[in-house]
Write a protein that holds these residues in place. Structure first.
Motif, PDB file in Angstrom:
ATOM      1  N   CYS A 102       0.861  -1.324  -0.185  1.00 31.80           N
ATOM      2  CA  CYS A 102      -0.031   0.124  -0.088  1.00 31.80           C
ATOM      3  C   CYS A 102       0.872   1.097  -0.086  1.00 31.80           C
ATOM      4  O   CYS A 102       1.804   1.232   0.912  1.00 31.80           O
ATOM      5  N   LEU A 103       0.578   2.168  -0.783  1.00 31.12           N
ATOM      6  CA  LEU A 103       1.007   3.601  -0.794  1.00 31.12           C
ATOM      7  C   LEU A 103       1.196   4.291   0.413  1.00 31.12           C
ATOM      8  O   LEU A 103       2.133   4.900   0.752  1.00 31.12           O
ATOM      9  N   HIS A 144      -8.686  -3.651  -2.747  1.00 34.43           N
ATOM     10  CA  HIS A 144      -7.975  -2.873  -1.792  1.00 34.43           C
ATOM     11  C   HIS A 144      -8.489  -1.546  -1.888  1.00 34.43           C
ATOM     12  O   HIS A 144      -8.564  -0.962  -0.729  1.00 34.43           O
TER      13      HIS A 144
HETATM   14 NI    NI Z   1      -3.253   0.958  -0.259  1.00 34.89          NI
END
Ligand code: NI
Length: 177
Positions: A102-103, A144
């Protein structure tokens, strides 16, 4: 929010784990205006700058239900998805397990089990209905990102032990900066 301007690219700052906006249920979008289209454009620029496959509006500090994704696979035209007010309406019984990151939690990843294919409905930035039937990586990315607008992170889908180990690793990465 800080913004990095240059070459027509408007990447916004990505919100990191610990910011309460990542844990809030994002608000439904009601107006399909220029502001929304600018947000979507900036979200793509932010995602490209960070080399991600998907992004949700809360990750750029905007608490509304907007997600973007782009899947680039060799020999196939890129698949680009924008969904406003997305809802997962169907999921397969078949489960797929693959590595996910995840960023907003940069530098760590873990295997997450999710339905292998999904159907997601929502609206495009002009307010027209969109329906996406996805398998493979796109199915994973869409699930997500829909989690994000519900205040859910991929670490919530890990066992308590795996989650604890991943967070320890993440904090160590941060301590080195
Ligand atoms: Ni994410």
């Amino acid at each position: 929010m800080g913004r990095m301007e240059g070459g027509g690219v408007s990447a916004r700052e990505i919100v990191l784990l610990g910011d309460p906006i990542l844990r809030a249920r994002a608000a439904a979008v009601g107006s399909f205006d220029d502001e929304l289209r600018e947000l979507v454009r900036d979200m793509f620029d932010t995602m490209y700058s960070a080399e991600g496959a998907g992004l949700a509006a809360p990750q750029v500090g905007v608490g509304i239900r907007v997600i973007v994704a782009e899947i680039v696979e060799e020999g196939v035209a890129p698949v680009r998805v924008v969904l406003v007010n997305p809802e997962i309406v169907e999921t397969s019984d078949e489960i797929d397990r693959d590595s996910e990151g995840c960023l907003s939690i940069p530098g760590v990843s873990e295997v997450v089990a999710r339905p292998a294919s999904v159907t997601v409905q929502g609206l495009d930035p002009t307010g027209s209905p969109v329906r996406v039937e996805a398998g493979g990586l796109l199915a994973r990315v869409l699930q997500h990102e829909v989690d994000h607008v519900n205040g859910v992170l991929f670490i919530d889908r890990l066992t308590p032990l795996k989650r604890r180990i991943l967070l320890q690793k993440y904090r160590k990465l941060g301590a080195k900066d």
